[in-house]
Design an enzyme around this catalytic site. Sequence first.
Site, mmCIF file in Angstrom:
data_model
loop_
_atom_site.group_PDB
_atom_site.id
_atom_site.type_symbol
_atom_site.label_atom_id
_atom_site.label_comp_id
_atom_site.label_asym_id
_atom_site.label_seq_id
_atom_site.Cartn_x
_atom_site.Cartn_y
_atom_site.Cartn_z
ATOM 1 N N ASP A 11 7.453 -1.131 4.742
ATOM 2 C CA ASP A 11 7.574 -2.570 4.521
ATOM 3 C C ASP A 11 7.443 -2.825 3.032
ATOM 4 O O ASP A 11 6.903 -2.004 2.293
ATOM 5 C CB ASP A 11 6.482 -3.339 5.283
ATOM 6 C CG ASP A 11 6.684 -4.856 5.183
ATOM 7 O OD1 ASP A 11 7.842 -5.297 4.992
ATOM 8 O OD2 ASP A 11 5.694 -5.607 5.276
ATOM 9 N N SER A 12 7.939 -3.960 2.614
ATOM 10 C CA SER A 12 7.773 -4.326 1.213
ATOM 11 C C SER A 12 6.306 -4.635 0.902
ATOM 12 O O SER A 12 5.902 -4.563 -0.258
ATOM 13 C CB SER A 12 8.648 -5.528 0.871
ATOM 14 O OG SER A 12 8.384 -6.584 1.754
ATOM 15 N N TYR A 43 10.415 -8.894 -1.088
ATOM 16 C CA TYR A 43 11.829 -8.566 -1.298
ATOM 17 C C TYR A 43 12.740 -9.777 -1.076
ATOM 18 O O TYR A 43 13.878 -9.793 -1.529
ATOM 19 C CB TYR A 43 12.254 -7.468 -0.317
ATOM 20 C CG TYR A 43 11.906 -6.055 -0.716
ATOM 21 C CD1 TYR A 43 11.011 -5.781 -1.754
ATOM 22 C CD2 TYR A 43 12.490 -4.979 -0.049
ATOM 23 C CE1 TYR A 43 10.692 -4.475 -2.094
ATOM 24 C CE2 TYR A 43 12.186 -3.675 -0.390
ATOM 25 C CZ TYR A 43 11.277 -3.415 -1.410
ATOM 26 O OH TYR A 43 10.975 -2.133 -1.750
ATOM 27 N N GLY A 44 12.241 -10.761 -0.338
ATOM 28 C CA GLY A 44 13.101 -11.869 0.098
ATOM 29 C C GLY A 44 13.742 -12.643 -1.041
ATOM 30 O O GLY A 44 14.757 -13.297 -0.864
ATOM 31 N N CYS A 74 10.457 -4.543 7.896
ATOM 32 C CA CYS A 74 10.690 -5.566 6.868
ATOM 33 C C CYS A 74 11.961 -6.297 7.263
ATOM 34 O O CYS A 74 13.027 -5.686 7.390
ATOM 35 C CB CYS A 74 10.844 -4.891 5.507
ATOM 36 S SG CYS A 74 11.369 -6.011 4.194
ATOM 37 N N ASN A 75 11.833 -7.605 7.483
ATOM 38 C CA ASN A 75 12.986 -8.364 7.949
ATOM 39 C C ASN A 75 14.119 -8.371 6.931
ATOM 40 O O ASN A 75 15.283 -8.268 7.289
ATOM 41 C CB ASN A 75 12.560 -9.797 8.271
ATOM 42 C CG ASN A 75 11.857 -9.870 9.610
ATOM 43 O OD1 ASN A 75 12.501 -9.855 10.640
ATOM 44 N ND2 ASN A 75 10.539 -9.876 9.603
ATOM 45 N N THR A 76 13.762 -8.484 5.652
ATOM 46 C CA THR A 76 14.807 -8.545 4.627
ATOM 47 C C THR A 76 15.614 -7.254 4.607
ATOM 48 O O THR A 76 16.851 -7.281 4.600
ATOM 49 C CB THR A 76 14.167 -8.795 3.246
ATOM 50 O OG1 THR A 76 13.378 -9.982 3.307
ATOM 51 C CG2 THR A 76 15.230 -8.954 2.188
ATOM 52 N N GLU A 153 -2.052 -14.303 3.913
ATOM 53 C CA GLU A 153 -2.581 -13.461 2.833
ATOM 54 C C GLU A 153 -3.881 -14.030 2.271
ATOM 55 O O GLU A 153 -4.661 -13.301 1.667
ATOM 56 C CB GLU A 153 -1.516 -13.268 1.760
ATOM 57 C CG GLU A 153 -0.267 -12.605 2.348
ATOM 58 C CD GLU A 153 0.418 -11.614 1.432
ATOM 59 O OE1 GLU A 153 0.240 -11.701 0.216
ATOM 60 O OE2 GLU A 153 1.133 -10.735 1.964
ATOM 61 N N CYS A 200 8.855 -12.866 11.199
ATOM 62 C CA CYS A 200 8.249 -12.370 9.962
ATOM 63 C C CYS A 200 7.052 -11.539 10.370
ATOM 64 O O CYS A 200 6.289 -11.929 11.251
ATOM 65 C CB CYS A 200 7.812 -13.532 9.066
ATOM 66 S SG CYS A 200 6.789 -13.030 7.659
ATOM 67 N N THR A 201 6.875 -10.395 9.725
ATOM 68 C CA THR A 201 5.828 -9.465 10.161
ATOM 69 C C THR A 201 4.422 -9.996 9.911
ATOM 70 O O THR A 201 3.466 -9.483 10.486
ATOM 71 C CB THR A 201 5.988 -8.106 9.459
ATOM 72 O OG1 THR A 201 6.137 -8.322 8.052
ATOM 73 C CG2 THR A 201 7.211 -7.378 9.992
ATOM 74 N N HIS A 202 4.286 -11.009 9.068
ATOM 75 C CA HIS A 202 2.959 -11.597 8.875
ATOM 76 C C HIS A 202 2.529 -12.466 10.061
ATOM 77 O O HIS A 202 1.343 -12.631 10.325
ATOM 78 C CB HIS A 202 2.939 -12.485 7.628
ATOM 79 C CG HIS A 202 2.806 -11.740 6.339
ATOM 80 N ND1 HIS A 202 3.804 -10.938 5.852
ATOM 81 C CD2 HIS A 202 1.791 -11.668 5.434
ATOM 82 C CE1 HIS A 202 3.416 -10.424 4.686
ATOM 83 N NE2 HIS A 202 2.208 -10.853 4.418
#
Lengths: 305, 305
Positions: A11-12, A43-44, A74-76, A153, A200-202
């Site tokens: 992932d980024s 990365y987005g 990572c979605n992007t 975060e 989104c992974t978050h």
Amino acid sequence: MADPRPIGVFDSGVGGLTVLREILRRSPAESTLYVGDNARAPYGVRPDEEVVAFSRQALDVLAASDVKAIVVACNTVSAVALGEHRRRYDVPILGVIRPGATAAALATRSRRVGVIATPATVRSHAYFAAIKDENPAIEVYEHATPALVPLVEAGELRGPLAEQTVADALAPLLGSRDANGEFIFPLPPSAKVDTLLLGCTHYPLLRSVIQSIAGQRVAIVDSATATASALAELLSINGLEAPRTTRAPADDAGQAEHSRAGETIGPVTHRQMTTGDVGAFRALAERLFGDAVADVESLDLAVAR
Amino acid sequence: MADPRPIGVFDSGVGGLTVLREILRRSPAESTLYVGDNARAPYGVRPDEEVVAFSRQALDVLAASDVKAIVVACNTVSAVALGEHRRRYDVPILGVIRPGATAAALATRSRRVGVIATPATVRSHAYFAAIKDENPAIEVYEHATPALVPLVEAGELRGPLAEQTVADALAPLLGSRDANGEFIFPLPPSAKVDTLLLGCTHYPLLRSVIQSIAGQRVAIVDSATATASALAELLSINGLEAPRTTRAPADDAGQAEHSRAGETIGPVTHRQMTTGDVGAFRALAERLFGDAVADVESLDLAVAR
């Protein structure tokens, strides 16, 4: 046919740890190697060429580490670079978008699915396209919720601030509640989604708040769980599962190994690497996941490989 | 990376045509080769050794035909012989149980899933185990509905007889309706499933009747759709998708090829083989699926290879 090599997860940043967590839950016999490119996240906001180039550096590290499969958590990168990476590497590569889209298409009864994601993921319309691929009859409402990653975060995973931020973020998709607690819809009634895909992974870290705001009638689907399921199936189909031996009845030596359903699994290792600050990665990961990420190694992708 | 070879689909009879239908819908660029062992169907009443041996003969035919993937569209074989076949053949092999179980686990909100299947499949508890693998917290209620396959094979897919038979078959799982149309449960209230998994390849043909009996609050999940999704993802991950070329803007030559989203796909072939009576297979297949199975070939598995 058993294969003890680790699964690579990229992932980024730290968001992919939600995918890692689901992989560990779903496939406890598997070893893993996680690479987070925190120094260059997110990365987005980057042009596609950079997303491809940066993620290729990370996947080069995973491929050189002899992983048996790679999960691009990572979605992007899943939206932009998956085809190119699949052509480049011999190892099977899973993204998070298709499994998430499949799960949402399976979960909806009303054929109305909402997708919340970062602005970059929404702009790519990758989830829209993937859900339509599954079933063109499904109406897909994509909605950017940029306030949620900073919330996660900051460690605000529950409580009044989290609830208010999530409620505000979801209002355009779910509507506002009136005095009786019923939703009032600013969108046409057809937008009354019965399934909400966390794109989104978050976001899985806010799952309980999101569920409480959306209500029990809305199914919350996350790509992390769906990707872990898809990975388990892929390992099974391709004969790549980690070795398991049936536990002998007399074997009660109390080894420090995981066991499930009477089977003993071999020693399992989990490594995490970050291009960013090791202390910050560990601190954030531990705040989000407890003590699951004790060992974090530093990685320099600019000079790696 | 594109791979024009066909996908092999195997079932003991015609039920697997529901899986074939979903594969054609989900992946219209793919060619297929279907083998039905109708002469020896149903497999559910046979000892495991026969199930393994008979299905191996069929898979030998598919492997000799250079298929790029095999879908075992038969619950009995998926439950009994998948591991053995995966060790024997180099080609990736999908069963129907894991994709169906994953879909049900993703679709349920109440974590209460009903599974209807033939008595043999229920006795194997393969769906129970696979759903618990996905999420041990899900309560799984398996229920044998032996009246449904004869109903389908008699072509009774709608109307009063179909409705009454399905209602009787589902009553132990869904309860009976009282005068107000609410279900009265002979099982404890916890058995009030919100997701019903069709664990037999014949059952999707009764889907609309089942949905009307179960009500809109119950999600109907079938292994055929889920397996077609899993196959699409597998082909993508392993770089096995059939070739597609982007249609040139000036190319309006009106070729008799499928097209989707501005792409042109190559010529697609679909072959069906049966060990049973070709006329009976064709008649049943056409009654169930329309004219999709014009060409049916005869196959003798005892001497085949």
